[in-house]
Design a protein around this motif. Structure first.
Motif, PDB file in Angstrom:
ATOM      1  N   VAL A  17     -36.268 -96.596 -38.760  1.00 56.15           N
ATOM      2  CA  VAL A  17     -35.140 -97.360 -38.233  1.00 56.15           C
ATOM      3  C   VAL A  17     -34.841 -96.942 -36.798  1.00 56.15           C
ATOM      4  CG1 VAL A  17     -32.659 -97.816 -38.478  1.00 56.15           C
ATOM      5  CG2 VAL A  17     -34.126 -97.772 -40.493  1.00 56.15           C
ATOM      6  N   PHE A  18     -34.967 -95.652 -36.518  1.00 57.26           N
ATOM      7  CA  PHE A  18     -34.825 -95.158 -35.143  1.00 57.26           C
ATOM      8  C   PHE A  18     -35.804 -95.890 -34.223  1.00 57.26           C
ATOM      9  CE2 PHE A  18     -36.136 -92.193 -31.792  1.00 57.26           C
ATOM     10  CZ  PHE A  18     -34.924 -91.819 -31.256  1.00 57.26           C
ATOM     11  N   GLY A  19     -37.038 -96.042 -34.686  1.00 58.98           N
ATOM     12  CA  GLY A  19     -38.052 -96.705 -33.881  1.00 58.98           C
ATOM     13  C   GLY A  19     -37.849 -98.196 -33.755  1.00 58.98           C
ATOM     14  N   ILE A  20     -37.226 -98.819 -34.760  1.00 58.79           N
ATOM     15  CA  ILE A  20     -36.992-100.264 -34.711  1.00 58.79           C
ATOM     16  C   ILE A  20     -36.166-100.641 -33.494  1.00 58.79           C
ATOM     17  CG2 ILE A  20     -35.638-102.090 -35.841  1.00 58.79           C
ATOM     18  CD1 ILE A  20     -36.792-101.092 -38.498  1.00 58.79           C
ATOM     19  N   GLY A  21     -35.242 -99.769 -33.090  1.00 54.70           N
ATOM     20  CA  GLY A  21     -34.447-100.049 -31.899  1.00 54.70           C
ATOM     21  C   GLY A  21     -35.308-100.279 -30.674  1.00 54.70           C
ATOM     22  N   PHE A  22     -36.476 -99.617 -30.630  1.00 56.08           N
ATOM     23  CA  PHE A  22     -37.379 -99.786 -29.493  1.00 56.08           C
ATOM     24  C   PHE A  22     -38.024-101.171 -29.475  1.00 56.08           C
ATOM     25  CE2 PHE A  22     -36.935 -95.290 -29.185  1.00 56.08           C
ATOM     26  CZ  PHE A  22     -37.288 -94.953 -27.888  1.00 56.08           C
ATOM     27  N   LEU A  23     -38.136-101.802 -30.642  1.00 60.31           N
ATOM     28  CA  LEU A  23     -38.787-103.107 -30.696  1.00 60.31           C
ATOM     29  C   LEU A  23     -37.988-104.164 -29.955  1.00 60.31           C
ATOM     30  CD1 LEU A  23     -40.018-103.117 -34.412  1.00 60.31           C
ATOM     31  CD2 LEU A  23     -41.261-102.434 -32.353  1.00 60.31           C
ATOM     32  N   ALA A  24     -36.680-103.976 -29.851  1.00 54.14           N
ATOM     33  CA  ALA A  24     -35.839-104.933 -29.131  1.00 54.14           C
ATOM     34  C   ALA A  24     -35.805-104.644 -27.639  1.00 54.14           C
ATOM     35  CB  ALA A  24     -34.412-104.896 -29.692  1.00 54.14           C
ATOM     36  N   ARG A  25     -36.331-103.515 -27.228  1.00 51.88           N
ATOM     37  CA  ARG A  25     -36.247-103.135 -25.820  1.00 51.88           C
ATOM     38  C   ARG A  25     -37.012-104.081 -24.887  1.00 51.88           C
ATOM     39  NH1 ARG A  25     -34.804 -97.103 -25.146  1.00 51.88           N
ATOM     40  NH2 ARG A  25     -35.654 -97.385 -23.062  1.00 51.88           N
ATOM     41  N   PRO A  26     -38.254-104.497 -25.221  1.00 47.83           N
ATOM     42  CA  PRO A  26     -38.927-105.431 -24.310  1.00 47.83           C
ATOM     43  C   PRO A  26     -38.150-106.735 -24.110  1.00 47.83           C
ATOM     44  CG  PRO A  26     -40.503-104.474 -25.830  1.00 47.83           C
ATOM     45  CD  PRO A  26     -39.139-104.071 -26.319  1.00 47.83           C
ATOM     46  N   LEU A  27     -37.552-107.271 -25.176  1.00 50.58           N
ATOM     47  CA  LEU A  27     -36.756-108.485 -25.042  1.00 50.58           C
ATOM     48  C   LEU A  27     -35.551-108.230 -24.146  1.00 50.58           C
ATOM     49  CD1 LEU A  27     -36.131-111.402 -25.787  1.00 50.58           C
ATOM     50  CD2 LEU A  27     -34.969-110.566 -27.842  1.00 50.58           C
ATOM     51  N   GLY A  28     -34.881-107.106 -24.352  1.00 49.78           N
ATOM     52  CA  GLY A  28     -33.759-106.751 -23.489  1.00 49.78           C
ATOM     53  C   GLY A  28     -34.205-106.555 -22.060  1.00 49.78           C
ATOM     54  N   GLY A  29     -35.399-105.971 -21.880  1.00 50.61           N
ATOM     55  CA  GLY A  29     -35.922-105.774 -20.534  1.00 50.61           C
ATOM     56  C   GLY A  29     -36.188-107.083 -19.816  1.00 50.61           C
TER      57      GLY A  29
ATOM     58  N   GLY B   7     -33.089-101.677 -23.300  1.00 55.73           N
ATOM     59  CA  GLY B   7     -34.232-102.289 -22.656  1.00 55.73           C
ATOM     60  C   GLY B   7     -33.932-102.750 -21.243  1.00 55.73           C
ATOM     61  N   GLY B   8     -32.704-103.186 -21.004  1.00 55.56           N
ATOM     62  CA  GLY B   8     -32.317-103.592 -19.663  1.00 55.56           C
ATOM     63  C   GLY B   8     -31.666-102.493 -18.861  1.00 55.56           C
ATOM     64  N   GLU B   9     -31.184-101.468 -19.541  1.00 53.98           N
ATOM     65  CA  GLU B   9     -30.434-100.395 -18.870  1.00 53.98           C
ATOM     66  C   GLU B   9     -31.310 -99.549 -17.963  1.00 53.98           C
ATOM     67  OE1 GLU B   9     -27.623 -97.577 -17.678  1.00 53.98           O
ATOM     68  OE2 GLU B   9     -27.313 -99.539 -18.611  1.00 53.98           O
ATOM     69  N   TRP B  10     -32.446 -99.098 -18.479  1.00 53.07           N
ATOM     70  CA  TRP B  10     -33.230 -98.130 -17.721  1.00 53.07           C
ATOM     71  C   TRP B  10     -33.703 -98.697 -16.387  1.00 53.07           C
ATOM     72  CZ3 TRP B  10     -38.007 -97.618 -15.521  1.00 53.07           C
ATOM     73  CH2 TRP B  10     -38.339 -96.332 -15.094  1.00 53.07           C
ATOM     74  N   GLY B  11     -34.347 -99.869 -16.422  1.00 54.65           N
ATOM     75  CA  GLY B  11     -34.856-100.442 -15.186  1.00 54.65           C
ATOM     76  C   GLY B  11     -33.755-100.769 -14.201  1.00 54.65           C
ATOM     77  N   THR B  12     -32.642-101.316 -14.706  1.00 53.50           N
ATOM     78  CA  THR B  12     -31.540-101.684 -13.822  1.00 53.50           C
ATOM     79  C   THR B  12     -30.886-100.457 -13.204  1.00 53.50           C
ATOM     80  OG1 THR B  12     -31.120-103.592 -15.265  1.00 53.50           O
ATOM     81  CG2 THR B  12     -29.437-103.054 -13.632  1.00 53.50           C
TER      82      THR B  12
ATOM     83  N   ILE C 239     -40.128-104.281 -18.295  1.00 55.16           N
ATOM     84  CA  ILE C 239     -41.180-104.721 -19.212  1.00 55.16           C
ATOM     85  C   ILE C 239     -42.179-103.598 -19.473  1.00 55.16           C
ATOM     86  CG2 ILE C 239     -43.169-106.252 -19.458  1.00 55.16           C
ATOM     87  CD1 ILE C 239     -41.582-108.381 -17.947  1.00 55.16           C
ATOM     88  N   SER C 240     -42.703-103.032 -18.419  1.00 62.35           N
ATOM     89  CA  SER C 240     -43.741-102.015 -18.562  1.00 62.35           C
ATOM     90  C   SER C 240     -43.206-100.743 -19.222  1.00 62.35           C
ATOM     91  CB  SER C 240     -44.326-101.690 -17.195  1.00 62.35           C
ATOM     92  OG  SER C 240     -45.456-100.858 -17.316  1.00 62.35           O
ATOM     93  N   TYR C 241     -42.048-100.296 -18.764  1.00 58.73           N
ATOM     94  CA  TYR C 241     -41.444 -99.083 -19.307  1.00 58.73           C
ATOM     95  C   TYR C 241     -41.156 -99.231 -20.801  1.00 58.73           C
ATOM     96  CZ  TYR C 241     -38.013 -95.260 -19.771  1.00 58.73           C
ATOM     97  OH  TYR C 241     -37.328 -94.144 -20.154  1.00 58.73           O
TER      98      TYR C 241
END
Length: 436
Positions: free
Chosen positions: A75-87, A146-151, A379-381
Motif C-alpha cells: 500500500v505504501f508503494g501504491i501511492g507511487f503509482l499515482a505520482r506520474p499522473l500527478g507529475g 508527483g507534482g510537488e517535487w518537480g515544482t 515525469i522522469s523523476y
C-alpha cells in the motif's frame, strides 16, 4: 556552444536576475514556500514507513506477520503509482500557469491524504473498507507528491542567484530529509511516551494528525509568494522532443540510487534493525534520527561544494561508494549488532547520500529548459520513483525471505547504483552555465 555565445547567455540571465532584484527576504520567502510542502510529503512517507508494523496489524487481516507487513509496504508503494499522473497534471500546470498555483494545489492534497490516514477506522471496525480507504489516501498523497517535487525543486533553483543553484537546490533535499527527520523523531517520541499497548490502538494516529496541521500553514505561505524570475522571463520556444527525451532518460537513471538508498537503507532500515540488529523500536528510530541530523547538516555543504567544483565529480564519487561500500557497511550491523554500530553505519550512509543529494537537485534541473522543466522533471523523476522507490520496502523484505539472508537487502541498492552510473556516462558539467 561557443564561448562567446555562453558569455552572452550568462549575461542575459544575470541581467534578468538584477531586474527582478531578489533580496534576501524574497529568497527566504521563496525557500520557505518551496520547502513546506516538500517537508510534509516526506514526513508522511517517513511516518508510514516507520510505523509500518503497526499499520500492518491494524489494517490487514492476516495471521502471518510477514504477509501483513508485505501488504502494508505494498500500500505504501501504491501511492507511487499515482505520482506520474500527478507529475503530468500538476507539472503541466506549473509550466503553463506558473509554479505558484501548482505549489498551492499540492499542499492542499497532501494535507487531505494525511488527515484521512489519521482518521480512518481500522479493519476490526469496517473490514475490507479499511485497507481500501487506506489505498485511496495513499493515492491522493501520491498524486500531490508527483507534482510537488518537480515544482518545488524548479521553484528553488529558478529563484537561486547565479553561481548558487547547488546550494539553493540542496535546500529542497534538506527539507525532504527534514521531513524524514521530523517523522522519525515524532514516531520515536510517540513510541517512547505512549505505552506499547496504547500505541497499537490509538497512538499511531498522533504523528499523522500532527502532519495534517502543516497543511493550512503551507497554503498560507504559498499563496503569498512571488513567481520565479526565470519563469517570468523565460523564452517561449520549446527544445526538441529528442533533446527532452534524452534529458529525461538521463534523469531517470540519475535518481535511481538516491531512491533506492532512501527507501531501502533509510526508511526501511528501522524495520531491518529491529528484526536483525537487536534494536528496540524506539532505539532503531532514534538511530535513524541521528543519521538524518547528519544529512541535513552535510547536504548544503555538498551543494556549496558543487557550485565550486561541479556536480558531476560529487555524483560519480558518491555512486561508486554506494556500489562498493553498501554491502560491507550493512554486514557490519549484522556482525556487530547494537545501537552504537547501527548509528555509525547509518552516519556513514548519510555522508555518502549527502554528497549525492547536495549536487543532485541543481544537476537535475539544469538538464531541462525553463519552458518545460517541471513537466519533464516530474515525469522522469516519478517514473524512476516507481521502479526504485515505490516497492523498495517490499522488495527488501522479499529479498531477505527469498535468499534467506538479511544482507540480501543490499542487492537492490547495488542494482540502482549501476543504473545511476550508466546515467552519468557522457553527462556534461552544467554548474557554471546559465539556466536555459
Amino acid at each position: 556552444m561557443d564561448a562567446g555565445r555562453l558569455s552572452r547567455d550568462k549575461a542575459v540571465y544575470v541581467a534578468c536576475q538584477e531586474v527582478h532584484n531578489p533580496g534576501r527576504r524574497e529568497l527566504r520567502r521563496a525557500a520557505v514556500a518551496a520547502s513546506v510542502g516538500n517537508l510534509l510529503e516526506w514526513y508522511d512517507f517517513a511516518v508510514y514507513g516507520f510505523l509500518a508494523n503497526i499499520i500492518a496489524a491494524r489494517f490487514f487481516a492476516s495471521g502471518d506477520s510477514v504477509s501483513a507487513l508485505l501488504s502494508s509496504f505494498a500500500v505504501f508503494g501504491i501511492g507511487f503509482l499515482a505520482r506520474p499522473l500527478g507529475g503530468v497534471v500538476i507539472g503541466g500546470l506549473a509550466d503553463k500557469r506558473g509554479r505558484k498555483p501548482a505549489l498551492t494545489i499540492t499542499i492542499i492534497l497532501m494535507a487531505l491524504g494525511t488527515l484521512m490516514i489519521a482518521l480512518l477506522p481500522t479493519y476490526a471496525y469496517i473490514g475490507f473498507w479499511a485497507p481500501a480507504l487506506l489505498v485511496v489516501a495513499r493515492l491522493i498523497q501520491g498524486f500531490s507528491a508527483g507534482g510537488e517535487w518537480g515544482t518545488a525543486t524548479g521553484f528553488l533553483v529558478e529563484w537561486a542567484p547565479h553561481g548558487h543553484r547547488g546550494f539553493y537546490g540542496s535546500l529542497q533535499q534538506c527539507t525532504a530529509l527534514a521531513g524524514l527527520l521530523i517523522g522519525s523523531g515524532v514516531s520515536a517520541l510517540a513510541s517512547s511516551l505512549i505505552p506499547a499497548s496504547q500505541m497499537e490502538v490509538w497512538g499511531w494516529r498522533v504523528p499523522f494528525l500532527l502532519g495534517a496541521l502543516v497543511g493550512p500553514i503551507g497554503f498560507y505561505v504559498r499563496r503569498n509568494v512571488e513567481e520565479t524570475p526565470a519563469y517570468t522571463t523565460q523564452k517561449t520556444s520549446l527544445p526538441s522532443i529528442q533533446a527532452q527525451w534524452g534529458a529525461a532518460t538521463r534523469l531517470f537513471a540519475l535518481v535511481a540510487v538516491p531512491f533506492a538508498v532512501v527507501f531501502t537503507l533509510m526508511s526501511y532500515l528501522p524495520t531491518f534493525t529491529q528484526k536483525y540488529g537487536g534494536l528496540s523500536r524506539s532505539e532503531s528510530l532514534w538511530a535513524n534520527t541521528i543519521s538524518l541530523v547528519v544529512l541535513i547538516v552535510c547536504i548544503p555543504i555538498a551543494g556549496i561544494w558543487s557550485d565550486r567544483i561541479g556536480r558531476r565529480p560529487l555524483l560519480v564519487a558518491s555512486n561508486l561508494c554506494f556500489l562498493f561500500l553498501s554491502a560491507p557497511l550493512l554486514w557490519t550491523t549484522l556482525r556487530f549488532p547494537g545501537f552504537s554500530t547501527v548509528v555509525l553505519v547509518q552516519i556513514a550512509f548519510a555522508l555518502l547520500y549527502a554528497t549525492y543529494a547536495g549536487a543532485g537537485a541543481a544537476a537535475y534541473n539544469e538538464l531541462f529548459a525553463t519552458s518545460s522543466r517541471v513537466l519533464w522533471l516530474s515525469i522522469s523523476y516519478n517514473l524512476s520513483g516507481i521502479v526504485f522507490g515505490a516497492f523498495a520496502g517490499y522488495i527488501a523484505t522479499w529479498l531477505i525471505k527469498t535468499w534467506g539472508s538479511p544482507i540480501a537487502v543490499v542487492y537492490f541498492v547495488l542494482f540502482a547504483a549501476v543504473v545511476s552510473g550508466m546515467g552519468m556516462i557522457g553527462m556534461k558539467e552544467t554548474a557554471h552555465s546559465p539556466l536555459r
